[in-house]
Write a protein that holds these residues in place. Structure first.
Motif, PDB file in Angstrom:
ATOM      1  N   ARG A 140      21.412 -15.243  12.189  1.00  0.00           N
ATOM      2  CA  ARG A 140      20.193 -15.111  12.474  1.00  0.00           C
ATOM      3  C   ARG A 140      19.606 -15.588  13.854  1.00  0.00           C
ATOM      4  N   GLY A 141      18.766 -15.321  14.031  1.00  0.00           N
ATOM      5  CA  GLY A 141      18.247 -16.054  15.542  1.00  0.00           C
ATOM      6  C   GLY A 141      19.098 -15.710  16.686  1.00  0.00           C
ATOM      7  N   HIS A 142      19.358 -16.803  17.178  1.00  0.00           N
ATOM      8  CA  HIS A 142      20.398 -16.752  18.699  1.00  0.00           C
ATOM      9  C   HIS A 142      21.805 -16.266  18.075  1.00  0.00           C
ATOM     10  N   TYR A 143      22.302 -16.686  17.020  1.00  0.00           N
ATOM     11  CA  TYR A 143      23.544 -16.385  16.543  1.00  0.00           C
ATOM     12  C   TYR A 143      23.599 -14.651  16.535  1.00  0.00           C
ATOM     13  N   ALA A 145      21.554 -12.673  18.083  1.00  0.00           N
ATOM     14  CA  ALA A 145      21.571 -12.186  19.416  1.00  0.00           C
ATOM     15  C   ALA A 145      22.497 -12.205  20.359  1.00  0.00           C
ATOM     16  N   MET A 146      23.308 -13.319  20.113  1.00  0.00           N
ATOM     17  CA  MET A 146      24.704 -13.592  21.014  1.00  0.00           C
ATOM     18  C   MET A 146      25.563 -12.407  20.656  1.00  0.00           C
ATOM     19  N   ALA A 147      25.854 -12.374  19.049  1.00  0.00           N
ATOM     20  CA  ALA A 147      26.562 -11.434  18.593  1.00  0.00           C
ATOM     21  C   ALA A 147      26.468 -10.097  18.842  1.00  0.00           C
TER      22      ALA A 147
END
Ligand SMILES: Nc1ncnc2c1ncn2[C@@H]1O[C@H](COP(=O)(O)OP(=O)(O)OP(=O)(O)O)[C@@H](O)[C@H]1O
Ligand SMILES: [Mg+2]
Lengths: 368, 245, 296
Positions: A140-143, A145-147
């Motif tokens: 979720r969230g920034h994880y 986004a980064m993935a």
């Protein structure tokens, strides 16, 4: 015709009107940017579904766009003549899935029909998004986004590092897309008007499809995901499956845009997979109001048109950065919503808040 | 010491407190009791500045406390032990206590803070034993002691506690409440919010009963303990046994 | 592979690895006080290098570096105050998008202030050709500068967060912002401070590696991705883990050159990132129980 279809009719009428106006004012060159804006809109509409209705961010859609474009480009520029004896090539040729011509350098070439590469591009992006989506969408969230950013970056580096894919130059000399009726979709000037109508028909068709999807039973489940995932799960909505289906669908949309972009521009380069492009798509969805298909389409056409015509000059990327931040600061639910233009949204009562905030978070962040 | 008049507060559009008036005199132990969701925590959080009041006044030591930043409320001498303890789990016990005196250290009153630390350790000897243990690994009772100790480190004149008995065994509740009652002789005024009405009224001088955001009853602890309504609703006495008397 | 070559690879891996670790710690500091990932972290590294490079003609190198660190820290503070601090109840998605936008703005600003040329700071001691011989391998003295500065930064930071009141207050804010406020800690100041510290840290890293890896307006994003990989592998918020993971990634990358084309070097880090995120998002250097408390 029920009232539901009025916006689609209006869109079709606008498309025709614009073409007529450019014809009479002798400004047909605008159509070129409108065609490309439409192609980018295909990506963004899919992303809108993913971000707005399932609440999942993706910074990897430029990667899917490039997967589509490169598949089409490779498939239709690879000369099959030297491999004519290969069993697959022979089969394809016999089934009429190849095209033989003489290219602009006067060389005889045999290549796969764009229909085949289109299919291959859609399949490939579907399969890749499925493989990536299964593990990554648990985040979720920034994880997340980064993935997804990482995924896009991998595609970029592969394109940049592979001799086979033209490295920094990308692939060029991609032929047009032959359509029934003897018309070819490409960047040639005499095909411009028909190409224009073709992509916009594609966009309208896609909008109808998405509109139906959003208003179907699964669509309501999707909104539940964005509103409150645990609650949706408790209600028995298989949120993981919906998120995955949307991810795949949006990836396939991106690839579709990529395929036609490759045919229209006659090629594609690695920057199409770059982070800046991915951020651009996210910015457009954010401006459009996250969960608003019409808002997203509008934002996409306006921003892409201005950008492609070079109105932003050397500040092109910076403009999207500013747009992104401004929208998030002053109107995180999307500009259209903030302006009260609810009529553009048919489901305002049931549409989710773009940013639901849980009760405890309110105390924590709001007042602490 | 604390005077609240017609306080209204809530979350966004949801008004939870509907005109609350309460006063707490210096040296008093006052309790606010009420059922789940009555708005007790909302009330304390508003006094502590975590929530902005919609209207009404909060005066502390005859100074308005209404729109002051929450982190400055502590420096004024008004400390809250929040519901659910909220100790800093990944920090050690000693660090938790040090941070309780954050504003003292910021004002270079180191000696005062160290003095206060000794007092807290004397009050809760177990905290001294566990001072280098991570707060998150303490038992529930120890965490509550730590939370109270941390609030005391600020050197408050008014200590507000939000359900210190929550989730604790009766014996520990008793000892904690006794410790709280004992703070009075150190000059600390107590505002205690409790669902465990009996225990709370046991140590309090006066009490208020809150129901859906309003004060419905007030009186001395004794009056409230003997009040039929209170007995039925909050002390768990059987309706019949009250009716029979 | 000769032993000299192995040492050569290890040293070059440790050098880039310690920079990744510093970028990762920058992520961790902000993550710990706010719960968000600052996508502009890589741009702080780039800015630090760029500013120092512009200052160096006018002043001695140490002063240029120090000033670059200060200016970047100020940029970090300004960005946080302008775009984040005043938001009420921001949503994670909103914050992610803001920091992404910020990274683009910083990058584009760098492009317009400087240009797309690749630059670098002079070597801190000696020149490009200066080298020190250890165990038969030749290495640039700059490698020791990188290792020394990064090591010192890690030690100082752990002292700061462990021993000073402000450091403890910052940790308290990350543990429980509400309780921190009740202790009289101005949580918003702590968040701004975390941006200042990680911007300064990034800038410092950007200066020490500039002679080796060079600086360029676009060099932030790859660094951010690698720094994030390291932060994730080491366990988000865990700085010791970040150091271990950083060195590991650096060494893996250095050795990868011997078995695959240089062009694919950057893919390794991202593949590791995707693999770890997919199968063990708590990171490799974190006990499972600790990770179980987190939400992904
Ligand atoms: N952060 C919040 N956002 C919105 N509503 C809230 C929030 N916190 C509490 N409420 C609502 O305010 C009302 C009062 O809650 P409050 O926590 O003050 O009750 P309480 O008396 O402390 O209850 P308890 O004894 O269970 O702790 C409840 O109806 C609750 O649902
Ligand atoms: Mg409560």
């Amino acid at each position: 015709m029920s009232r539901e279809w009025v916006p689609f009719g209006a869109l079709a009428a606008t498309v025709i009107l614009i073409q007529l106006v450019t014809m009479f004012t002798n400004t047909q060159y605008y159509l070129t940017q409108l065609i490309m804006a439409a192609l980018y809109s295909i990506v963004v509409i899919g992303l809108c579904l993913l971000m707005g209705y399932a609440g999942q961010i993706s910074l990897g859609h430029a990667g899917f766009f490039a997967i589509g474009g490169y598949t089409a480009a490779v498939g239709t520029t690879l000369n099959l003549l030297p491999h004519r004896d290969h069993v697959l090539v022979r089969m394809a040729e016999r089934a009429g899935l190849t095209i033989q011509t003489t290219n602009s350098w006067g060389v005889d070439i045999l290549y796969f029909s764009p229909w085949i590469t289109l299919l291959a591009a859609l399949l490939l992006s579907g399969v890749i998004s499925l493989l990536i989506g299964i593990p990554v969408l648990r985040l979720r969230g920034h994880y997340l986004a980064m993935a997804t950013l990482g995924f896009g970056a991998i595609i970029y580096y592969i394109l940049l590092g592979s001799r086979f894919l033209g490295e920094a130059d990308g692939i060029y000399d991609v032929p047009g897309f032959g359509l029934p009726g003897g018309f070819t979709f490409d960047g040639a000037r005499n095909n411009r008007v028909l190409s224009y109508y073709f992509v916009w028909a594609l966009v309208i068709g896609l909008m109808v499809l998405m509109h139906n999807l959003v208003n179907s039973r699964p669509g309501r489940a999707l909104r539940a995901i964005h509103g409150n995932e645990p609650a949706a799960m408790a209600m028995g909505v298989d949120t993981a499956r919906y998120k995955l289906s949307l991810f795949v669908l949006s990836a396939v949309c991106a690839a579709l845009g990529g395929v036609f972009m490759a045919h229209y521009n006659g090629g594609m380069g690695p920057t199409e997979a770059g982070t800046l492009k991915a951020v651009r798509y996210v910015a457009i969805v954010a401006v459009g109001g996250m969960a608003s298909l019409w808002g997203t389409l509008g934002a996409s056409v306006v921003l892409n048109f201005l950008s492609l015509r070079g109105y932003f000059g050397s500040l092109d990327d910076a403009v999207f950065g500013v747009v992104l931040i401004t929208v998030m600061l002053v109107a995180p639910d999307g500009i259209l919503r903030r302006l009260g233009m609810y009529t553009l949204r048919r489901n305002r009562d049931t549409a989710p808040d773009a940013f639901p905030v849980s009760a405890e978070k309110q105390v924590q962040r709001g007042t602490a | 010491m604390l005077r609240v008049r017609n306080l209204e507060a809530g979350y966004n559009k949801l008004r939870v407190l509907r005109g609350i008036s309460i006063h707490v005199g210096a040296g008093e132990i006052v309790t606010v009791i009420g059922a789940n969701g009555a708005g007790k925590s909302t009330f304390l959080n508003t006094v502590a500045g975590l929530l902005q009041p919609l209207s009404g006044e909060i005066e502390f030591d005859d100074q308005p406390l209404g729109r002051i930043s929450p982190f400055n409320v502590v420096a004024r001498g008004c400390a809250l032990v929040p519901e659910g303890r909220l100790v800093f789990a990944p920090l050690s016990v000693a660090e938790n206590l040090t941070l309780g005196a954050y504003h003292q250290y910021r004002r270079r009153r180191k000696a005062l803070a160290e003095q206060q630390l000794e007092r807290v350790y004397a009050l809760f000897p177990v905290l001294r034993e566990r001072r280098s243990q991570l707060a998150g690994t303490l038992s529930g009772g120890e965490q509550q002691m730590l939370a109270i100790g941390r609030a005391l480190m600020a050197g408050p004149r008014l200590l507000m506690l939000d359900e210190p008995s929550m989730g604790l065994a009766p014996l520990i509740v008793k000892s904690i409440l006794e410790t709280i009652a004992g703070l009075r002789k150190d000059g600390v005024t107590i505002l205690l919010v409790e669902q465990n009405s009996k225990a709370a009224l046991g140590i309090a001088d006066r009490g208020y009963v809150m129901e859906t955001g309003s004060i419905v009853l007030e009186g001395t602890a004794e009056e409230l303990l003997n009040n039929n309504e209170v007995q039925r609703a909050y002390l768990g006495k059987e309706y019949q046994s009250i009716a029979e008397r | 592979m000769s032993s000299e070559l192995i040492i050569q690879y290890i040293l070059s891996g440790v050098t880039s690895g310690s920079v990744y670790a510093i970028v990762a710690i920058g992520f961790n500091i902000i993550y710990n006080t706010t719960g968000i990932i600052n996508f502009a972290q890589g741009e702080f590294v780039m800015l630090g290098g760029m500013i120092a490079i512009s200052l160096v003609p006018f002043m001695p190198l140490p002063m240029a570096v120090a000033l670059a660190v200060v200016i970047t820290a100020a940029v970090g503070a300004l960005a946080q105050i302008a775009f984040i601090r005043w938001l009420k109840r921001p949503h994670v998605l909103q914050l992610i998008i803001i920091t992404i936008g910020l990274s683009i703005l910083l990058r584009e600003a760098a492009l317009h202030i400087w240009d797309e040329k690749v630059r670098s700071l002079p070597y801190f001691t000696g020149t490009v050709v200066t080298s020190v011989r250890i165990f038969g391998a030749y290495v640039s003295p700059q490698v020791f500068w990188v290792l020394g500065v990064c090591g010192a930064a890690v030690v100082l930071l752990s002292l700061f967060f462990g021993r000073t009141l402000i450091g403890q207050a910052m940790r308290a804010c990350s543990a429980d912002p509400l309780a921190a406020t009740l202790c009289g800690i101005n949580q918003k100041n702590m968040v701004t401070l975390s941006f200042v510290i990680s911007a300064a840290l990034g800038a410092l890293a950007g200066c020490v590696v500039s002679p080796i890896t060079q600086t360029h307006y676009e060099c932030g994003t790859p660094l951010a991705i690698k720094g994030f990989t390291v932060a994730i592998v080491g366990g988000l918020g865990n700085s010791t883990g970040a150091v271990a993971a950083g060195l590991l990634l650096g060494i893996i990358e250095a050795f990868s050159i011997s078995i695959m084309p240089m062009a694919y070097k950057d893919i390794i880090a991202i593949s590791i990132l995707l693999a770890v995120l997919s199968y063990r998002p708590t990171g490799l250097f974190v006990r499972r129980e600790v990770g179980a408390l987190k939400e992904f």
